[in-house]
Write a protein that holds these residues in place. Sequence first.
Motif, short mmCIF file in Angstrom:
data_model
loop_
_atom_site.label_atom_id
_atom_site.label_comp_id
_atom_site.label_asym_id
_atom_site.label_seq_id
_atom_site.Cartn_x
_atom_site.Cartn_y
_atom_site.Cartn_z
N VAL A 214 0.80 -1.32 -0.08
CA VAL A 214 0.09 -0.05 -0.11
C VAL A 214 0.92 1.55 0.14
O VAL A 214 0.60 2.18 -0.62
N SER B 278 2.85 1.73 -3.39
CA SER B 278 1.85 2.00 -4.46
C SER B 278 1.56 3.40 -4.47
O SER B 278 1.18 4.42 -5.39
N SER B 279 1.20 3.73 -3.32
CA SER B 279 0.65 5.26 -3.09
C SER B 279 1.85 6.44 -3.31
O SER B 279 1.45 7.28 -3.87
N THR B 280 2.79 5.91 -2.61
CA THR B 280 3.91 6.86 -3.36
C THR B 280 4.24 7.03 -4.63
O THR B 280 4.26 8.22 -4.88
N LEU C 181 2.22 6.67 -6.96
CA LEU C 181 1.04 7.39 -7.48
C LEU C 181 1.26 8.82 -7.34
O LEU C 181 1.08 9.58 -8.29
N GLY C 182 1.66 9.19 -6.34
CA GLY C 182 1.93 10.61 -5.91
C GLY C 182 3.18 11.09 -6.71
O GLY C 182 3.28 12.23 -7.35
N TYR D 91 2.38 16.65 -4.32
CA TYR D 91 1.63 15.46 -4.70
C TYR D 91 2.60 14.33 -4.30
O TYR D 91 2.26 13.30 -3.75
N GLY E 156 1.45 11.64 -1.76
CA GLY E 156 1.49 10.20 -1.82
C GLY E 156 2.15 9.57 -0.55
O GLY E 156 1.48 8.41 -0.22
N PHE F 216 -0.36 9.80 2.53
CA PHE F 216 -1.63 8.98 2.14
C PHE F 216 -1.59 7.47 2.34
O PHE F 216 -2.01 6.75 3.03
N GLY F 217 -0.24 7.30 2.01
CA GLY F 217 0.21 5.61 2.38
C GLY F 217 0.19 5.48 3.56
O GLY F 217 -0.56 4.41 4.11
N ILE G 288 -3.17 5.34 5.50
CA ILE G 288 -3.80 3.94 5.18
C ILE G 288 -3.46 2.96 6.08
O ILE G 288 -4.18 2.18 6.85
#
Lengths: 340, 171
Positions: free
Chosen positions: B11, B14-16, B18-19, B155, B159, B162-163, B166
């Motif tokens: 998680v 992937s979130s990093t 995405l950012g 961003y 990212g 946000f990771g 979660i």
Amino acid sequence: MITNDKQTYKIEEINEFERDILRFVSPDLRSAIKRMSVKDLVSTEEIRFRVNKPVMIQNHRGSFFLETSGELKAKPENPVFASQEQIIKTLELISENSIYAFQDEIRNGYITLRGGHRVGITGKAVLDGTGIKNLKDISGLNIRVSREIRGCSDQILKFIVQGENDIYNTLIISPPKCGKTTILRDIARSVSDGVPQIGLKGLKVGIVDERSEIAACFKGSPQKQVGVRTDVLDACPKQIGMSMLLRSMSPDVIITDEIGSSGDKEALMQVINAGVKIVTTAHGYSISQLKLRKEVLSMLEEKVFDRLVVLSCKNGPGTLEEVIDGSSMKFLYRREKLCC
Amino acid sequence: MLLKIVGSLIVFVSSTLLGYYHAQTYAQRPQELKTLQMLLQIFENEISFLSNVLQDAFQKVSSCTDSSVAVFFEAAVENLKEGMCADEAWTKAVKENISATSLNSEDEAIIISFGKMLGSSDLEGQIKNIRLTVNQLRIQEQKAEELRSKNEKMYKNLGVLFGLAIIILLF
């Protein structure tokens, strides 16, 4: 076998015609021209488009109307008409969507196609002070097919060669459409390659090709056979070009087309004084008529040229009419006398 | 437990990414605008000094760089070969390829309007057209640069954070 050879030669010629000329004609007109018979197609000398007028084809027999069936008729029955859109589309194709690259040529009223075919343009002139800035509302196009006829200058060559390493300064006089440029090109090729039969060794030739007609350069390389020892200065004004070649390429012979405007004489004298020979052409029907032109007259009076060659169309383009020794003004050859 | 750690790692990564990916588009746009200006300068040289026809000029321009914007010129050459007029060829090339770049619709409008006068006027007109487009693109580049400095870092951080958020929620 012979017929076979002729056939393949014709197919080659048609392919060339299609690649160099028809590709630039708007699609509707192109397909109409393609309906012409092979014989007519390969003998075409001029194709004329005029706004809302029938398309005309000129060949050695005269000028004809192009019928929708593809036949050539002296009187129009059902001719193909050219519209303004078709003419403009044709010009667009010719200029390859790049009017800016052909600006100077359009200003002079013609564009030269790859292969040396010249397209004349008429329309409404847009003025810029005293000069012409552009042509708009294009109303007519005339595609002049240029042909290479190897060996067409053989008859003339023997009059202009002096010794194995030298030729005479020569002026070729001819009315329009009598093969002036074709013969000049063939002289360039022969002089440059050398002609063993008449004992001429190859000379270094420089061509100043102001209108890209002699060598027909495409992206810098000549599309026509102009000889192995030939340097071509493409699209360069004659007077500047002659002195450029003189200084830079040490030619033995300089060849250029259509002299007669003011200033040409000085440029020519510069070449001749440097010991370089010149072969050039002038528009005219005879020598006496040529003398009416001031610039040319003073050159004739000063005996700049050693040989004057007069051509006509009497027996087809490129008929040798007479050859005159420029210094003594004596005839070296006369067609009329020989035949009568 | 191990499964949980692996899952949260996935998680987080992937979130990093995405950012970073989102930040990348902001970084790319000014770069692409800059390249486009450079290519137009090369095009100007091609037509003013070398007097090349459109197709040849575009061909040369497109071979100057492998940036994603060079594709416009390459596609336009193909379209010209098919017998389209200059304006059509350029517009089609831009519309079909703009999605592969980071340029936005405002940029697209400027680039397409460049095609309106393409090839149909004298050299002076062409150069004016090129200069106008380059100037407009420069303004766009400045705007894009501002956006980049504002958003790129945000961003990237977003990212990562946000990771992390979660993962904290999951535990």
